[in-house]
Design an enzyme around this catalytic site. Structure first.
Site, PDB file in Angstrom:
ATOM      1  CE  LYS A 146      -3.695  -2.559   0.159  1.00  0.00           C
ATOM      2  NZ  LYS A 146      -3.171  -3.928   0.058  1.00  0.00           N
TER       3      LYS A 146
HETATM    4  C1  LIG Z   1      -9.712  -3.702  -1.135  1.00  0.00           C
HETATM    5  C2  LIG Z   1      -9.064  -4.360   0.049  1.00  0.00           C
HETATM    6  N1  LIG Z   1      -9.767  -4.496   1.176  1.00  0.00           N
HETATM    7  C3  LIG Z   1      -9.232  -5.035   2.285  1.00  0.00           C
HETATM    8  C4  LIG Z   1      -7.937  -5.485   2.294  1.00  0.00           C
HETATM    9  C5  LIG Z   1      -7.389  -6.106   3.536  1.00  0.00           C
HETATM   10  O1  LIG Z   1      -6.299  -5.418   4.044  1.00  0.00           O
HETATM   11  P1  LIG Z   1      -5.215  -6.187   4.939  1.00  0.00           P
HETATM   12  O2  LIG Z   1      -4.423  -7.069   4.036  1.00  0.00           O
HETATM   13  O3  LIG Z   1      -4.405  -5.097   5.542  1.00  0.00           O
HETATM   14  O4  LIG Z   1      -5.978  -6.953   5.957  1.00  0.00           O
HETATM   15  C6  LIG Z   1      -7.149  -5.375   1.151  1.00  0.00           C
HETATM   16  C7  LIG Z   1      -5.766  -5.847   1.143  1.00  0.00           C
HETATM   17  O5  LIG Z   1      -5.107  -5.972   0.156  1.00  0.00           O
HETATM   18  C8  LIG Z   1      -7.722  -4.796  -0.008  1.00  0.00           C
HETATM   19  O6  LIG Z   1      -7.018  -4.654  -1.136  1.00  0.00           O
END
Ligand SMILES: Cc1ncc(COP(=O)(O)O)c(C=O)c1O
Length: 357
Positions: A187
Site C-alpha cells: 500500500k
Molecule cells: C480492497 C481491500 N480491502 C481489504 C484489504 C485487507 O487489508 P489487509 O491485508 O491489511 O488486511 C485489502 C488488502 O489488500 C484490499 O485490497
C-alpha cells in the site's frame, strides 16, 4: 518502458527516516498499541485526510471488522457489498455473523456500484453497504453516500487500495460513515501489516477505539463493552508516520507513472485504459486496462515479460465464486461484475517501474 526485471506489485520505500523513527520508539520501551506514537499517528492521519478522527488498527481486514461492529452489524443482518471486492472485504462480514449480499457495478468498466441493484437488494435486515474503489480508481460518487443516507444505512468505504484517490473533491474514504484503509506492504502507506479507520462521527470513533482494545473505555477496565485486540503496535505506527509524510510525493510520482504507462500501453493489442470518472483522480496504486476478450491470455503474456498483474495474482472473479462465499451467491449473477473481472488487467505503476517519465 523498462521491463527488464520481474515487476512485482509491491514496492516498499524505506530510508534513514524510518530507521530513526523506529529507533526512537524502541528507545521509549513502549512498543504497545497504546503508546503515545499511536495517538500521534492518528492525529497526522486525520489531518492529512482532512477528517475528524482516525483510529489505527492491525490490518485493513481488522478495520473493516471494527467498522461493521461500530455500526452495530450483528448476526442475522445483511451487508450489501460490491461483487468486485476482494475476499478480504467480505470475510469481516462473515466474522460478525452477517450475510453478504453482492451488488453489481454500474457498468462493466466502473467499480461504482449500481444504485438500482442496491435499491432492489435492500431489505429490513440491511445494516451496511460496503463500496470499494479498486486499484485506487475513483469509483462511487456522492450519489451513493446520499442514497445510503436516504435509506438510513451506514456506508463503509473500503479504501484499502485508495490512499489519496480523489472523488468529487474529497479523498476516498472520507465521505462514507466510515472509511477503512490497509497499510499492508503493497500500500501507499506501508507498515508491513496495519490499517486504520476514518470517520467524522465522534461516537463512532470512540466505539472503534474501544472495540480494538478489548472493550476498554477511558477510566474503566477491559470488557466495559465488547472488544477484541485489533490494535496497531507502536513500531508500525512510527513507520506509518514517516510513510504518511511522503504520501504526497508518492502520489505525484505514481500518478505521473500511471499516465506514462497508460500512454505507452493504450492500443497495444486492444488494451483500453480503464475509464476514469471526470470528477476523480486515481492514486496510481496500479494502472488498469480492459481487454476486448478475456484478459487472462494478455496477463500471461505480461507475466512472461516479467510483469505481474494483480487479477492474475489472486484469480480475480466476482466474490461469490470464492468457496467461502459461494453459498451467498445471488440468484442471478452480477453481469457487469462478471464482464469487468474477466476483461480486466492491471499493470504496476509504483516507484520501481521505469517508464520514460
Ligand atoms: C480492497 C481491500 N480491502 C481489504 C484489504 C485487507 O487489508 P489487509 O491485508 O491489511 O488486511 C485489502 C488488502 O489488500 C484490499 O485490497
Amino acid at each position: 518502458m523498462n521491463t527488464h526485471a520481474a515487476l512485482d506489485t509491491a514496492h516498499v520505500i524505506i530510508d534513514a527516516t524510518e530507521y530513526a523513527a523506529i529507533r526512537a520508539v524502541l528507545d521509549t520501551r513502549d512498543l504497545s498499541g497504546t503508546a503515545s506514537v499511536i495517538a500521534d499517528y492518528e492525529t497526522a492521519l486525520a489531518d492529512w485526510f482532512g477528517t475528524n478522527h482516525a483510529v489505527a488498527c492491525s490490518s485493513g481486514t481488522a478495520a473493516l471488522h471494527l467498522a461493521l461492529l461500530a455500526v452495530n452489524v450483528t448476526s442475522g443482518d445483511e451487508v450489501i457489498v460490491a461483487a468486485t471486492a476482494p475476499v478480504m472485504t467480505a470475510m469481516p462480514i462473515l466474522a460478525v455473523g452477517a450475510t453478504p449480499v453482492f451488488a453489481d457495478t454500474a457498468t462493466p468498466t466502473s467499480f461504482a456500484l449500481d444504485l438500482d441493484d442496491i435499491a432492489a437488494k435492500v431489505t429490513e435486515r440491511t445494516r451496511a453497504v460496503i463500496a470499494v474503489p479498486m486499484w485506487g480508481y475513483p469509483a462511487d460518487g456522492p450519489d451513493l453516500a446520499d442514497a445510503c443516507h436516504t435509506w438510513g444505512i451506514p456506508l463503509i468505504e473500503d479504501a484499502a487500495q485508495a490512499h489519496g484517490t480523489i472523488v468529487s473533491g474529497r479523498y476516498a474514504g472520507t465521505r462514507a460513515t466510515i472509511g477503512t484503509f490497509s497499510t499492508h506492504n503493497r500500500k501507499l502507506i506501508c507498515t508491513g501489516e496495519g490499517g486504520f479507520c476514518l470517520t467524522t462521527n465522534p461516537a463512532i470513533a470512540r466505539r472503534l477505539s474501544e472495540m480494538r482494545n478489548i472493550g476498554k473505555r477511558p477510566g474503566e477496565s477491559f470488557g466495559a463493552t465488547f472488544g477484541l485486540n485489533l490494535k496497531l503496535n507502536a513500531i508500525a505506527a512510527a513507520l506509518g508516520l514517516t510513510q504518511l509524510s511522503r504520501l504526497a510525493t508518492r502520489l505525484e510520482h505514481r500518478r505521473a507513472t500511471l499516465n506514462a504507462v497508460t500512454e505507452h500501453l493504450a492500443g497495444v493489442r486492444g488494451l483500453r485504459p480503464f475509464p476514469i470518472r471526470a470528477d476523480g483522480e486515481p492514486n496510481g496504486y496500479a494502472a488498469v486496462f480492459t481487454t476486448p476478450g478475456q484478459a487472462e491470455p494478455v496477463a500471461l503474456r505480461l507475466a512472461a515479460a516479467g510483469i505481474t498483474s494483480d487479477p492474475m495474482r489472486y484469480g480475480y472473479r466476482p466474490l461469490y465464486h470464492t468457496s467461502a462465499l459461494a453459498r451467498h451467491a445471488p440468484p442471478t449473477p452480477c453481469r457487469n461484475a462478471e464482464q469487468l473481472a474477466a476483461t480486466l488487467l492491471t499493470v504496476p505503476c509504483h516507484e520501481g517501474v521505469d517508464p520514460p517519465i
